[in-house]
Write an enzyme that holds these catalytic residues in place. Structure first.
Site, PDB file in Angstrom:
ATOM      1  N   GLY A   1      39.913  47.172  27.589  1.00 42.17           N
ATOM      2  CA  GLY A   1      40.484  47.113  28.924  1.00 42.17           C
ATOM      3  C   GLY A   1      40.182  45.776  29.555  1.00 42.17           C
ATOM      4  O   GLY A   1      39.732  44.841  28.877  1.00 42.17           O
TER       5      GLY A   1
ATOM      6  N   VAL B   1      35.538  49.268  24.392  1.00 41.34           N
ATOM      7  CA  VAL B   1      34.770  50.507  24.357  1.00 41.34           C
ATOM      8  C   VAL B   1      34.583  50.928  22.904  1.00 41.34           C
ATOM      9  O   VAL B   1      35.519  50.897  22.117  1.00 41.34           O
ATOM     10  CB  VAL B   1      35.472  51.633  25.137  1.00 41.34           C
ATOM     11  CG1 VAL B   1      34.625  52.889  25.133  1.00 41.34           C
ATOM     12  CG2 VAL B   1      35.748  51.192  26.552  1.00 41.34           C
TER      13      VAL B   1
ATOM     14  N   ILE C   1      37.239  51.908  20.254  1.00 41.37           N
ATOM     15  CA  ILE C   1      38.228  52.949  20.552  1.00 41.37           C
ATOM     16  C   ILE C   1      39.091  52.574  21.732  1.00 41.37           C
ATOM     17  O   ILE C   1      39.927  53.351  22.167  1.00 41.37           O
ATOM     18  CB  ILE C   1      37.569  54.322  20.799  1.00 41.37           C
ATOM     19  CG1 ILE C   1      36.454  54.184  21.840  1.00 41.37           C
ATOM     20  CG2 ILE C   1      37.045  54.921  19.516  1.00 41.37           C
ATOM     21  CD1 ILE C   1      35.954  55.518  22.352  1.00 41.37           C
ATOM     22  N   GLY C   2      38.905  51.403  22.282  1.00 39.92           N
ATOM     23  CA  GLY C   2      39.742  51.011  23.399  1.00 39.92           C
ATOM     24  C   GLY C   2      39.320  49.670  23.946  1.00 39.92           C
ATOM     25  O   GLY C   2      38.204  49.216  23.719  1.00 39.92           O
TER      26      GLY C   2
ATOM     27  N   LYS D   1      30.473  50.823  26.492  1.00 38.82           N
ATOM     28  CA  LYS D   1      31.407  49.827  26.991  1.00 38.82           C
ATOM     29  C   LYS D   1      30.703  48.488  26.957  1.00 38.82           C
ATOM     30  O   LYS D   1      29.630  48.318  27.516  1.00 38.82           O
ATOM     31  CB  LYS D   1      31.805  50.198  28.419  1.00 38.82           C
ATOM     32  CG  LYS D   1      32.963  49.371  28.931  1.00 38.82           C
ATOM     33  CD  LYS D   1      33.212  49.673  30.378  1.00 38.82           C
ATOM     34  CE  LYS D   1      34.486  50.463  30.551  1.00 38.82           C
ATOM     35  NZ  LYS D   1      34.779  50.692  31.969  1.00 38.82           N
TER      36      LYS D   1
ATOM     37  N   GLY E   1      36.424  44.668  29.050  1.00 40.35           N
ATOM     38  CA  GLY E   1      35.737  44.603  27.764  1.00 40.35           C
ATOM     39  C   GLY E   1      36.224  45.693  26.837  1.00 40.35           C
ATOM     40  O   GLY E   1      37.286  46.280  27.037  1.00 40.35           O
TER      41      GLY E   1
ATOM     42  N   ASP F   1      40.104  52.480  42.086  1.00 39.79           N
ATOM     43  CA  ASP F   1      40.942  52.307  40.890  1.00 39.79           C
ATOM     44  C   ASP F   1      41.260  53.658  40.249  1.00 39.79           C
ATOM     45  O   ASP F   1      41.056  53.869  39.057  1.00 39.79           O
ATOM     46  CB  ASP F   1      40.230  51.377  39.897  1.00 39.79           C
ATOM     47  CG  ASP F   1      41.211  50.745  38.906  1.00 39.79           C
ATOM     48  OD1 ASP F   1      42.438  50.916  39.098  1.00 39.79           O
ATOM     49  OD2 ASP F   1      40.756  50.104  37.957  1.00 39.79           O
TER      50      ASP F   1
END
Ligand code: NAG
Ligand code: NAG
Ligand code: NAG
Ligand code: NAG
Ligand code: NAG
Ligand code: NAG
Ligand code: NAG
Ligand code: NAG
Ligand code: NAG
Length: 861
Positions: A572, A577, A569-570, A591, A575, A694
């Site tokens: 970054g 997710v 689903i994502g 993740k 790594g 962050d």
């Protein structure tokens, strides 16, 4: 005269009838009942039922916990889990003829069920589970002929005078649970009326002090799918009629005194998923027909008197995940067909009379095995090196057998192993070094024929774990200089070590993520004692899950089809997710961090922290993402298991395709408040404080109700007091505090700045980059232009202008955000101050009409 009188009387009759069941009467009756309540929990205060009041009689249908039917009278009452201490005898059942749902579970009604309960004749759903009810169960209950669901579980019924013969069968009943928590001495017969409840699909009579026999008539419940009679004193043989309920998927008769043989009733129950007959007096053979139960996942026949061998047909039940045959008199060799059971997670064959060897081909397929218990048998031969395939093994117990040969070196690589008992065998040779078993806590090598020296990892182990090995002589010499022993129980004493000194006063689950963070940041200054362990890490498999986590890592891997792209689903910087929908229905986010490019992982971290992590992960803040655990796996992957948030990131909510319709001003203010609370907690309630480093709209996730969950602690840092807090520049472009460009010094004010940026972005509906840039050029013209900007023009133009209270809240948020992005770190407020200001009960009045407010004005506030 008489005629008139009679006419009057007649016309009044319907009035009288209606009055007796009017909504007002019901309301009054409820208020009277509530009069006897006290509330035992701060989470459900008395105010919860404030609507139940005599001044509010006319809005009965709007009362808490009440639902009405079309006739505006009460149809449902749901007071579940309110922890009310009350009494049912004050409840006027006759006032609620149309009640269909009555849910009182999770309260304290310290008394018997009133026999008047049969006056609510329309009842379909009755839940009195865990309500501290006592006494005898009244037979009037069975007059409720329309009831479909009845849960009387976990109460304190006393069966001294219980007479089930007056109960009628309830033909509509599909779900019935009765149990008593009381350990009283009174027994009760099996309630015969139950066999007349022909529509039952679920029957739980566990823990009821039932004695005597299971009536053969139970076979008439042909729709039964779930039957639990465990923890009673039933002492007949198991009626073969049970075999007529062919729809049964779950059957537990554990912990009774049942005798007889198995084959009589098993033959037809081919749909069984779960079968437990543990702790009875069942004897004879395990029949080969057991192999017909192909759906079985859970089979427990332990603590009986079975005396056959294991039929090879058991190997056909390939869906088995849990199999226990322990504590019988089973004998013979372990059939090789058991190697087909490659879904096994737990296998217990201990305390039997099994002979022969543990063959390599038997164990090599058991790749999901977490607990293997073969102790107290007559097994001989070597420990097969194929145990290496059991990468998830937590428990290996081979105690009290006749095993010979050496302890395979490979055992030391089973990274998750927590318990290893090899005592009372004839094992010889040296104890391997156990370099990677970082969780090993319970081990026993005593009473073997082991020789040589004991590896350093066992330095602080109790001596009796090694006794009875005349050839073992002390610890290997190099132990003195070795890295800290992993089984050091006084681990905190060792705090002259840099790492431990920093990490003892830890805070929150963040530590875990920081550990992970450190592993990625090769340059991290915290890790002075770096060990090159790439080699070790390749084979390391470790896992830490929070105490209350109910799933296994194997389930997670299965849920995402071993990390198939369709579950991604994502992606970054660190790594990908994945969304894992577990069998239980729980959804989690995984993740996956790829470590393959990192060769200098500070292994010492892993070694030192595994003990702490369990504690850490249990500390929570509602605005910080929940970490369920982490795992690492062969091949250098680390997996972080998080709660899954349906709405995704704040960035997605602000800029996503769904539009901003739901992000009204009040919601935006709530989001900024939540983020402020999360950061205030990190900076001011953690010791040492933690800087996230962050904060961006992408790392702020949203619950379905827009509650904030701060996530992604990949580069978070502890602010230690003694060591330096210098850092390489890290964070996301556009959110990094300007001073980091010159000083590289991490302070909590860096987060304050990023928070300010995010808060402005939430209000503006776009990144405030231009505005911030001009602000940096302190005296330039653009700054002057900027300050003349009207607030109303700055705000997200996709929304209507805020008014009234909304306007005040927006002004407060923007004012605080502007203070947070001040150029000089020292002039920014703390997060504690910011969070308190933002959540103040009364909002400050506007200094000028909303439409005229300038940024200049707000910056001066
Ligand atoms: C019940 O609540 C609804 C909305 O919450 C309201 O419209 C209605 O007037 C209320 N009824 C009474 C009797 O208070
Ligand atoms: C009754 O309360 C229990 C406990 O909260 C809950 O699980 C159950 O769903 C409730 N039943 C109904 C029909 O609302
Ligand atoms: C009960 O329900 C029936 C049918 O739904 C209705 O005719 C009757 O008026 C209701 N009684 C009350 C007191 O609401
Ligand atoms: C029993 O179940 C069947 C099928 O679901 C249903 O048609 C029947 O009405 C039920 N009997 C009673 C008395 O509820
Ligand atoms: C078993 O269950 C199925 C579906 O749940 C149902 O169709 C069937 O009638 C049931 N069998 C019996 C004997 O009731
Ligand atoms: C085993 O489990 C799977 C998935 O849970 C299921 O599809 C299958 O029907 C079950 N039975 C057998 C015999 O494999
Ligand atoms: C098992 O026990 C029964 C008595 O309970 C005995 O008759 C039988 O011979 C035993 N079988 C084996 C294989 O030991
Ligand atoms: C123990 O090992 C020694 C040689 O290492 C051997 O002589 C001895 O017989 C063994 N004893 C047992 C009980 O196996
Ligand atoms: C190991 O087993 C021996 C023999 O059963 C026992 O005396 C000893 O207490 C055990 N040691 C540990 C640490 O469990």
């Amino acid at each position: 005269m008489t005629f008139l009188y009679m006419l009057l009387l007649l016309s009044a009759l319907p009035l009288i009838k209606t009055a007796s069941i009017s909504p007002r009467k019901q309301a009054k009756s409820l208020v009277k009942w509530k009069g006897g309540f006290s509330f035992l929990s701060s989470s459900s205060p008395p105010s919860l039922l404030n609507s139940w009041s005599l001044t509010n009689l006319n809005s009965l249908c709007n009362w808490t916990a009440i639902s009405c039917s079309k006739t505006r009278t009460v149809s449902k009452i749901d007071l579940s889990n309110m922890q009310i201490l009350g009494t049912l005898s004050l409840f006027d059942f006759s006032s609620f003829p149309n009640l269909t749902h009555f849910n009182l579970s999770g309260n304290y009604f310290d008394e018997p069920i009133p026999s008047e309960i049969d006056q609510v004749t329309e009842l379909q759903y009755l839940n009195l589970r865990d309500s501290s009810l006592s006494g005898t169960i009244p037979h009037q209950l069975s007059n409720l002929q329309k009831v479909r669901y009845m849960d009387l579980g976990l109460n304190y019924f006393i069966y001294a005078d219980q007479d089930w013969s007056e109960f009628a069968g309830m033909p509509s009943l599909t779900y019935l649970a009765i149990s008593t928590k009381d350990d009283n001495l009174y027994h009760s017969e099996f309630p015969e009326f139950i066999s007349q409840c022909r529509n039952l699909t679920f029957l739980d009579l566990s823990q009821n002090n039932l004695n005597g026999q299971i009536p053969p008539s139970i076979g008439q419940l042909r729709k039964l799918q779930y039957l639990d009679l465990s923890y009673n004193s039933l002492d007949s043989s198991i009626p073969s009629e049970l075999g007529l309920c062919t729809n049964l998927t779950h059957l537990s008769l554990a912990s009774n005194k049942l005798d007889g043989e198995l084959q009589l009733f098993l033959s037809n129950l081919n749909n069984l998923v779960e079968l437990s007959l543990a702790n009875n007096r069942i004897y004879g053979t395990i029949p080969p027909s057991i192999g017909q139960l192909r759906e079985l996942q859970y089979l427990d026949l332990s603590y009986n008197s079975l005396n056959s061998s294991i039929p090879s047909e058991l190997g056909l039940c390939t869906n088995l995940t849990h199999l226990s045959l322990s504590s019988n008199k089973l004998n013979g060799e372990l059939p090789l067909s058991l190697s087909n059971l490659n879904n096994l997670i737990e296998l217990r064959l201990d305390n039997n009379l099994f002979t022969g060897q543990i063959l390599p081909s038997l164990v090599s397929n058991w790749i999901h095995m977490e607990s293997l218990q073969l102790q107290s048998n007559e097994l001989s031969g070597k420990i097969p090196t194929e145990v290496r395939n059991m990468g998830f093994l937590l428990t290996l117990n081979l105690r009290r057998n006749h095993l010979t040969g050496v302890i395979p070196q490979i055992l030391g690589n089973l990274a998750l192993l927590k318990l290893l008992d090899l005592s009372h065998n004839h094992l010889s040779g040296q104890i391997p070094s156990f370099v990677n078993t970082i969780f090993l806590r319970d081990f026993n090598f005593s009473y073997n024929n082991l020789t040589g020296r004991i590896p350093c990892v066992f330095q602080l182990a109790p001596e009796n774990a090694f006794v009875g090995n005349s050839g073992l002589h002390g610890y290997v010499d190099s132990c003195v200089d070795s890295i800290p022993p992993r089984h050091n129980r006084n681990f905190k004493k060792d705090n002259n070590r840099v790492l431990i000194g920093i990490l003892v006063p830890v805070c929150g689950l963040l530590m875990v993520t920081i550990v992970i963070g450190l592993m990625f940041r090769k340059k991290s200054s915290l890790v002075s004692n770096k060990v090159n362990t790439s080699e070790n890490f390749e084979i390391l498999e470790s896992m830490i899950l929070q105490e209350e986590v109910k799933f296994t890592f194997a389930e997670v891997v299965k849920a995402v089809d071993d990390f198939h792209e369709k579950h991604c689903i994502g992606a970054g910087g660190f790594g990908r997710v994945y969304k894992a929908e577990l069998q239980s229905g729980q959804v989690i986010a995984v993740k996956r961090l790829n470590m393959s490019d990192s060769n200098d992982i500070p292994a010492i971290n892993l070694h030192s922290f595994q003990n702490e992590i369990r504690t850490l992960t249990s500390i929570r803040h509602r605005n910080i993402i929940r970490l369920y655990g982490f795992c690492s796996r062969r091949g250098g992957c680390i997996f972080l298991l998080y709660e899954y948030l349906e709405r995704g990131s704040l960035g997605k909510a602000l800029y996503g395709v769904e539009g901003v319709n739901e992000l009204v001003w009040a919601t935006r203010v709530k989001i900024v408040q939540g983020l402020a609370h999360a950061l205030s907690y990190l900076h001011h309630d953690c010791s040492p404080p933690i800087v996230h480093r962050d904060i961006t709209v992408n790392n702020v996730l949203l619950e379905s109700d827009f509650e904030v969950r701060l996530s992604d602690f990949g580069i978070a840092r502890l602010l230690s007091t003694d060591s330096s807090n210098w850092t390489d520049i890290a964070g996301s472009f556009g959110y990094i505090a300007p001073e980091l460009a010159y000083t590289m010094r991490v302070t909590d004010k860096c987060d304050v700045y990023s928070f300010g940026v995010v808060a402005l972005e939430v209000m503006m509906g776009r990144h405030p980059g231009d505005m911030l840039e001009s602000q940096l050029q302190e005296s330039s013209k653009s700054r002057r232009d900027n300050v003349e900007l009207l607030l109303k023009d700055l705000l997200d133009q996709r929304l209507e202008q805020p008014t009234n209270e909304s306007a005040k809240a927006v002004v407060l948020v923007v004012t605080m955000a502007l203070a947070c992005v001040r150029t000089r770190p020292a002039s920014r407020p703390t997060m504690l101050f910011t969070a308190q200001k933002l959540s103040a009960q009364t909002l400050p009045c506007l200094p000028e009409p909303f439409g005229m407010l300038t940024i200049n004005k707000l910056m001066a506030l």
